[in-house]
Design an enzyme around this catalytic site. Structure first.
Site, mmCIF file in Angstrom:
data_model
loop_
_atom_site.group_PDB
_atom_site.id
_atom_site.type_symbol
_atom_site.label_atom_id
_atom_site.label_comp_id
_atom_site.label_asym_id
_atom_site.label_seq_id
_atom_site.Cartn_x
_atom_site.Cartn_y
_atom_site.Cartn_z
ATOM 1 N N ASP A 84 0.806 -1.225 0.000
ATOM 2 C CA ASP A 84 0.000 0.000 0.000
ATOM 3 C C ASP A 84 0.840 1.276 0.000
ATOM 4 O OD1 ASP A 84 -2.347 -1.444 0.034
ATOM 5 O OD2 ASP A 84 -2.475 -1.458 2.224
ATOM 6 N N ASP A 102 0.153 5.861 1.516
ATOM 7 C CA ASP A 102 -1.051 5.467 2.247
ATOM 8 C C ASP A 102 -0.948 5.982 3.679
ATOM 9 O OD1 ASP A 102 -3.551 4.316 2.560
ATOM 10 O OD2 ASP A 102 -2.757 2.350 3.051
ATOM 11 N N ASP A 130 -0.162 1.991 10.020
ATOM 12 C CA ASP A 130 -1.432 1.270 9.977
ATOM 13 C C ASP A 130 -1.294 -0.026 10.759
ATOM 14 O OD1 ASP A 130 -2.434 3.248 8.398
ATOM 15 O OD2 ASP A 130 -2.838 1.993 6.643
ATOM 16 N N ARG A 158 -7.226 11.257 10.561
ATOM 17 C CA ARG A 158 -6.826 9.940 11.072
ATOM 18 C C ARG A 158 -5.636 10.020 12.035
ATOM 19 N NH1 ARG A 158 -7.527 5.326 6.340
ATOM 20 N NH2 ARG A 158 -9.691 5.828 5.817
#
Length: 493
Positions: free
Chosen positions: A214, A238, A242, A294
């Protein structure tokens, strides 16, 4: 004889019933059964460090007693470089069990190249991180490491950039997949781009085909006991960090995040139930210029956001879906100028009727420039009542607690995207040994600190062992006594 065996079997089940039910109530095997206890312990350690700072003459050793419990744990030792593995004792929060390469050998990276992902050159970072044994990885000189494809890290590794300037960029960047016990400390990670469809070695004995990545800075996939501390992350395709697919026991601390849209994703998909066991501590980080959203965006799980400095967002700071628990304590939230973006929180694609019961709490946070946090849930649950018995340190101490966020001694802001052309990038020192091949692995290993202690069995592992023995016992009795077993059990009950 059979009656006596059945009675013993029944007593055995009753005696272990609490342990069994505790285990079965956990979504993930390594999920902490009492997250509020972890929260309380973190708060205690912060309070202790702050109190110690106030008692001492900080003008004598201001770099040591900062009040930040992680930094004060190891930086107060002037000889920390001779005992680097002391860092493994300094983690806090849900990832405090991450031991990295503690008790393993020191591996010195001397070659910043990344020529062959299937057969890494000894002395490179890629060669170091795939080894099966615990390793504490350090660098011989300042290095720019431009990855050819994603760097797949094996369990029990520490990447320790202290004392050098280490930049990791390029294709794929860092992947932690189905592993445990990794520490990443004091490195720059940026300009990570998607790549893949190639063969990449993940252990000394396994090379596998990898699909397209990603472009995350750090991708945590089905892993546990992870600690990411004092890194600077920006400009990735990205996410910067994560964590998905049942990852848990993670601490993200003292990092400096800038220039990115989707900063941090915690949770794979709203429908992925194992992420309910995800537990993440986000502490003492600086969320800086050029960030959009985020910080983090959560799906399920228990997320403790404590004593961070949020200086910029363009959409929102903390978002979520699928009923995550958000425990926000002692943070400073500075809203943007945009009057439509003052809210800290966002429930993503969810109606208020659904999220009104989600447990989102703000405790001791400071709101600046019109910022506001929308809480939810029915008052303080037992979970939060216990956690708040030790109050979080006030956000007025944020400047001190986040003073050294990011890479030590590095500029606090990478204002432009940094890219490097093709070819090999090398360390600043001519002694880097770049391009060395065919050497013995021992050329890159330092002193041995120990043989690597065996990991302690968790309660869930103990339960599994006990149940296995119990099943064997039941099968034995059933095989040898046939139908008499059911009659005997009925008689006992």
């Amino acid at each position: 004889m059979l009656s006596a065996i059945c009675i013993l079997l029944f007593c055995f089940l009753i005696s272990f019933f609490p342990l069994i039910t505790t285990s079965l109530n956990l979504t993930l095997p390594y999920q902490h059964p009492y997250p509020e206890a972890v929260v309380q312990e973190l708060q205690r350690r912060v309070n202790e460090s702050i109190s110690r700072r106030q008692l001492l003459d900080t003008t004598i050793n201001a770099q040591c007693q900062t009040g930040n419990p992680i930094d004060d744990c190891w930086r107060c030792d002037p000889n920390w470089a001779s005992n680097r593995q002391r860092l493994a004792d300094c983690a806090i929060g849900f990832g405090q069990g991450a031991i990295g390469g503690r008790n393993g050998k020191i591996y010195i990276v001397t070659d910043s190249s990344d020529r062959d992902t299937a057969n890494p050159t000894p002395g490179t970072l890629r060669h170091a991180v795939i080894q099966d044994e615990p390793l504490w990885i350090i660098f011989s000189a300042d290095m720019f490491i431009k990855l050819k494809h994603e760097l797949i890290v094996n369990s029990y590794k520490t990447i320790d950039g202290r004392g050098t300037k280490v930049h990791i960029t390029g294709n794929g960047c860092i992947t932690l997949q189905y592993i445990s016990n990794v520490i990443i400390h004091n490195v720059h990670i940026y300009n990570c781009r998607p790549s893949g469809n190639t063969n990449i070695r993940s252990t000394p004995t396994h090379v596998g085909h990898r699909g397209r990545s990603d472009g995350d800075g750090i991708s945590i996939f089905g892993s546990r006991n992870i600690w990411i501390d004092h890194c600077a992350l920006s400009h990735c395709t990205d996410g910067l960090i994560d964590a998905i697919m049942g990852s848990t026991a993670i601490t993200i601390s003292n990092n400096y995040f800038t220039h990115h849209d989707e900063v941090m994703l915690l949770g794979h998909d709203d429908r992925y139930l194992p992420d309910s066991g995800m537990q993440v501590t986000i502490a003492f980080n600086h969320f800086g210029v050029g960030l959009v959203q985020r910080m983090p965006r959560c799906r399920r799980g228990y997320i403790h956001v404590v004593n961070n400095d949020f200086t910029e967002w363009q959409m929102y700071a903390i978002g979520g879906s699928a009923n995550p628990t958000i425990n926000s304590q002692g943070n400073r939230y500075m809203a943007p100028v945009d009057p439509n973006a003052k809210e800290v929180t966002k429930r993503v694609e969810t109606d208020e009727g659904e999220w009104s019961d989600w447990n989102w709490r703000s405790d001791g946070d400071v709101m600046v420039n019109g910022a506001f946090f929308v809480p939810s849930g029915e008052g303080l649950s037992n979970q939060y009542a216990k956690a708040s018995s030790v109050e979080p340190k006030s956000a007025v101490l944020i400047d001190q607690l986040t003073l050294n966020a990011g890479v030590f001694g590095a500029p606090r802001d990478n204002s432009i995207s940094i890219s490097y052309g093709g070819g090999t990038t090398t360390g600043a020192s001519g002694s880097g040994g770049v391009g060395s091949t065919g050497g013995s692995d021992s050329d890159f290993f330092g002193m041995i600190f120990g043989s690597g202690a065996a990991e302690k069995l968790s309660p869930s592992t103990i339960t599994t062992i006990l149940l296995s023995h119990l099943i064997i016992l039941v099968l034995y009795i059933t095989t040898n006594h046939g139908g008499q077993l059911s009659l005997q059990l009925l008689h006992l009950l």
